[in-house]
Write a protein that holds these residues in place. Sequence first.
Motif, short mmCIF file in Angstrom:
data_model
loop_
_atom_site.label_atom_id
_atom_site.label_comp_id
_atom_site.label_asym_id
_atom_site.label_seq_id
_atom_site.Cartn_x
_atom_site.Cartn_y
_atom_site.Cartn_z
N CYS A 517 0.81 -1.23 0.00
CA CYS A 517 0.00 0.00 0.00
C CYS A 517 0.83 1.27 0.00
N ASN A 518 2.15 1.13 0.02
CA ASN A 518 2.99 2.31 0.15
C ASN A 518 3.41 2.84 -1.23
N GLU A 550 -9.11 -3.64 2.47
CA GLU A 550 -9.55 -3.28 1.12
C GLU A 550 -8.49 -2.47 0.37
N LEU A 551 -7.75 -1.64 1.09
CA LEU A 551 -6.71 -0.84 0.42
C LEU A 551 -5.66 -1.75 -0.19
N ALA A 552 -5.26 -2.79 0.55
CA ALA A 552 -4.23 -3.71 0.04
C ALA A 552 -4.76 -4.45 -1.19
N PHE A 557 -4.83 -5.06 -7.14
CA PHE A 557 -5.55 -5.04 -8.41
C PHE A 557 -4.99 -3.98 -9.35
N GLU A 558 -4.60 -2.83 -8.79
CA GLU A 558 -4.01 -1.78 -9.63
C GLU A 558 -2.72 -2.30 -10.28
N LEU A 559 -1.90 -2.98 -9.48
CA LEU A 559 -0.66 -3.54 -10.03
C LEU A 559 -0.97 -4.55 -11.13
N LEU A 621 -13.79 -9.72 -2.03
CA LEU A 621 -13.01 -9.56 -3.27
C LEU A 621 -13.85 -8.88 -4.35
N LEU A 622 -15.10 -9.30 -4.45
CA LEU A 622 -15.98 -8.71 -5.47
C LEU A 622 -16.18 -7.22 -5.19
N LYS A 623 -16.34 -6.90 -3.93
CA LYS A 623 -16.57 -5.51 -3.57
C LYS A 623 -15.34 -4.66 -3.90
N ALA A 624 -14.15 -5.25 -3.74
CA ALA A 624 -12.92 -4.48 -4.00
C ALA A 624 -12.62 -4.37 -5.49
N GLY A 625 -13.43 -5.05 -6.35
CA GLY A 625 -13.24 -4.90 -7.81
C GLY A 625 -12.37 -5.97 -8.45
#
Length: 931
Positions: A517-518, A550-552, A557-559, A621-625
């Motif tokens: 997350c950093n 959720e942030l992690a 997912f962004e990566l 997981l679904l909620k986080a996209g």
Amino acid sequence: MGEDPVQLKDEGNKHFQAGDIDKAIECYTNAIKVCQDKKVLAVIYRNRSACYLKKENYANAVSDATKAIDEDAKDVKAMYRRCQALEKLGKLDMAFKDVQRCATLEPKNKTFLETLRRLGAEIQAKLKTTFSTDSRVQNMFDILLDEEMDKERTEKAANNLIVLSREDAGAEKIFQSNGVALLLKLIETGKPEMILAAVRTLSGLCTGHKARAMAVVNLVGVDKICSIMALDNEEIALATCNLFQCINDSLTGADMRDYGKEASLVLDASKDLRTILLALLEMIGNKKVSGHGRDQALNLLSKNVPRKDMKEKDHSKTLFTIDHGLKKILKVCGQVPELPDQLPLTENTQLIASVLLNKLYDDLKCDPERTNFKDVCNEYIKSKIDPQNMDKTLHAINAISGLLQGPFDVGNSLVGQQGIMEMMVALCGSEREVDQMVAVEALIHASTKMSRASFFITNGVSLLKDIYKKTKNEKIKIRALVGLCKLGSAGGDDYSLRQFAEGSTEKLAKQCRKWLCNPQIDSKTRKWAVEGLAYLTNDADVKDDFVEDELALKAMFELAKSKDKTIIYAVACALVNCTNSYDKKEIIPEMVQLAKFSKQHVPEQHPKDKKDFIEKRVKRLLKAGVTSALAVMVKADSSILTDQTKDLLARVFLALTEDPKDRGTIVAQGGGKALIPLALEGMESGKVKASYALAKIAAATNPEIAFPGERVYEVVRPLVNLLHTDREGAQNYEALRGLTNLAGYSEKLRVKIIKEKALAEIENHMFEENERIRLAATECMCNLVTCKEVQARYLEDGNDKLKLLVLLCGEDDDKLQIAAAGALAMITAAEKKLCSKMTQVTVQWLEILQRLCLHDNPKVQHRGLVIVYNMLNSDDNELAKKLIESELLEILSVIGKAEDNPKRQEPIDVARTCLIRAMDLGLIKPFTGPS
């Protein structure tokens, strides 16, 4: 000499006159075999040519007529026959020449003159359009090469050119109008959009046409194409890679056209193919080539060098590549981007190179070939290790890392060699960050499959722990941690094999999540944090903490969506762990008792690996996209998205689709489309899982939304593959429900389902013991019976299809009766013959029909009454009489005379219609309405 050719010819003529063309051909063919007289032979060929014309076999008609003309150049009949056949083959100019000669020989023949005029006009019309295309092509190039032209017109012209090149006639026009030279001019402008348009047009010219592809290779030159692919522009590199692929496919004969006489003109392409292969190998190690260009060169080798099918004998391309290019590929693996003076790379280059090494090694056939591969690698590594030059040594260690991620045995044998391990240890203790990084990464890659090798575990673990504790550098710390995770993760679902000390796994995972997350940490290093989690999520406490964060999750997912695709495998592993979609080891109670008794290790299940915990994790997981991340991962290049990774992604999708309530969310985030490639390509196990998830989505959502546009047709085959009896019942069931839903949408989809040979499978399932499957199959059939082909199957004799449908109407299950009676109602309306056939297939037909008409469920009753109406309407008066003489008359009267009732209006209306029909047939006297 057996038979007389003249007699055979006369016999053939008789058959021809009688219209038995096949027999005539047979006689003429036998006559040709025995005929010695050239004059007679010409006549027989001319006659057989007439037969072929009748059979619409125009190529044979031409060749027979030609043989007759060769014997007698003034044979007008043969010449006119050849003209007719050539016209049918679309060779108008040749047909025109023939009829011209006919008309010269017989100037008064009206047929010849008429054909001459007609073909002349057709050729003129064709020429008009050809000339107009030419000017159009010229016009496009004028716009493209005009410096002053506005952007919009230029873009439009570029697009038109690409589209034109994709049709054969258009491609030929561009080619004939000096197009290649003009395309080279476009490339010389150096403007990216012009280069792109030119490369894409060249691809069109080369697709499926060997002669043109060879011409392009020689006019443009392989070096020129390579230099375009070497530009630092991802889109151009991809488009040029595609051009090379089109050229390769056309030259290797993946283009199956018949060139006939021109075949000899289409030269042998092996020289060009070898030139291309050498040029690509040259690109791999060349400093002037951009990272994108290098990726595509490696991709092309991956795709085209190793055999696609191990049954093929020839693997000479692989041996050639190893001889001329293995060291170049190792050079790419050895690059250390942090050092000066390295080859330009993208984030993916080194992994693509490792995958290529693996494919080449797997393509070898015997031990001497494998030994040679190892020797080349060994020699290369030895030539780079230099205690006086740290940078060269780093290159060697990194190359070993590349091999460990590719053909593991080869890398492994190198790590075990004298001095290599010591070198790694020395590097770990270096002051330079880059030395430590390269060494630790090599240690991590070495510790994958040999986590059982005690030598490594004792040395590796202590070394990594040491680095982890001492280093102040986050980058090194993360990497050391991943090594420790890797060496420690053996347990899988097993709770009692705890990695390090109790609780430390959660601590390590917490640390990984913090790094992930950093945003201050570079993405390469954050990627290693995901690698760590891929191992640590074997532990159920870690999974649970991870999905709560959720942030992690979002950071991961962004990566996964970033340009760097090397992370996909780690993300997929972590998701498989969090959704528990790995293969479970079965825990058998008796074995547990036995193990306890003999003091053996007992595998246990962690409480957080039970069903309700897994369900909660899926929702998180679904909620986080997660779906949108998966949809991006699926699009990665095939050299990185390996079959193994596809299998993991399919497992995750299947776990996500478990709850029908979530399927809408998955569709909304693009999950439906993303599943299609997973269901069509890869390992059998992965395809089945993806197909199963597809079936669940197709069954529960609107297919037009889930699979927009043409994609919906691609869903049919994976679902039909799940119908086989060797698949699990649950898979059969979901596939049937999915197909039922698709079949309800459009005639085109119904036709596609039938084309994929689904009918026999669906019919088998209608005989199934399992009630849910039998119902699903019957509902599916009910949606397909409007198709002519299905109706034809019910009309055929010698099977129990219709009998089964009638008997299913008699089962005690409303839903099943609705489906079976619905199908029967539609099919008897479409095919009147089935009304009488229905009464022959089972003696129970009348009793079943009466029960349908008396049913308390208005839907069942309505369908039963429609069947009665169809029977009254079937032009079979005996049958109509039989119905009215049975108790059905009373049933119809009772229903028809009832008061109007909105809840049961449909059956009431149909019963009244039946009574009116019976009156029209004169079977009952007119009656007055309800009093």
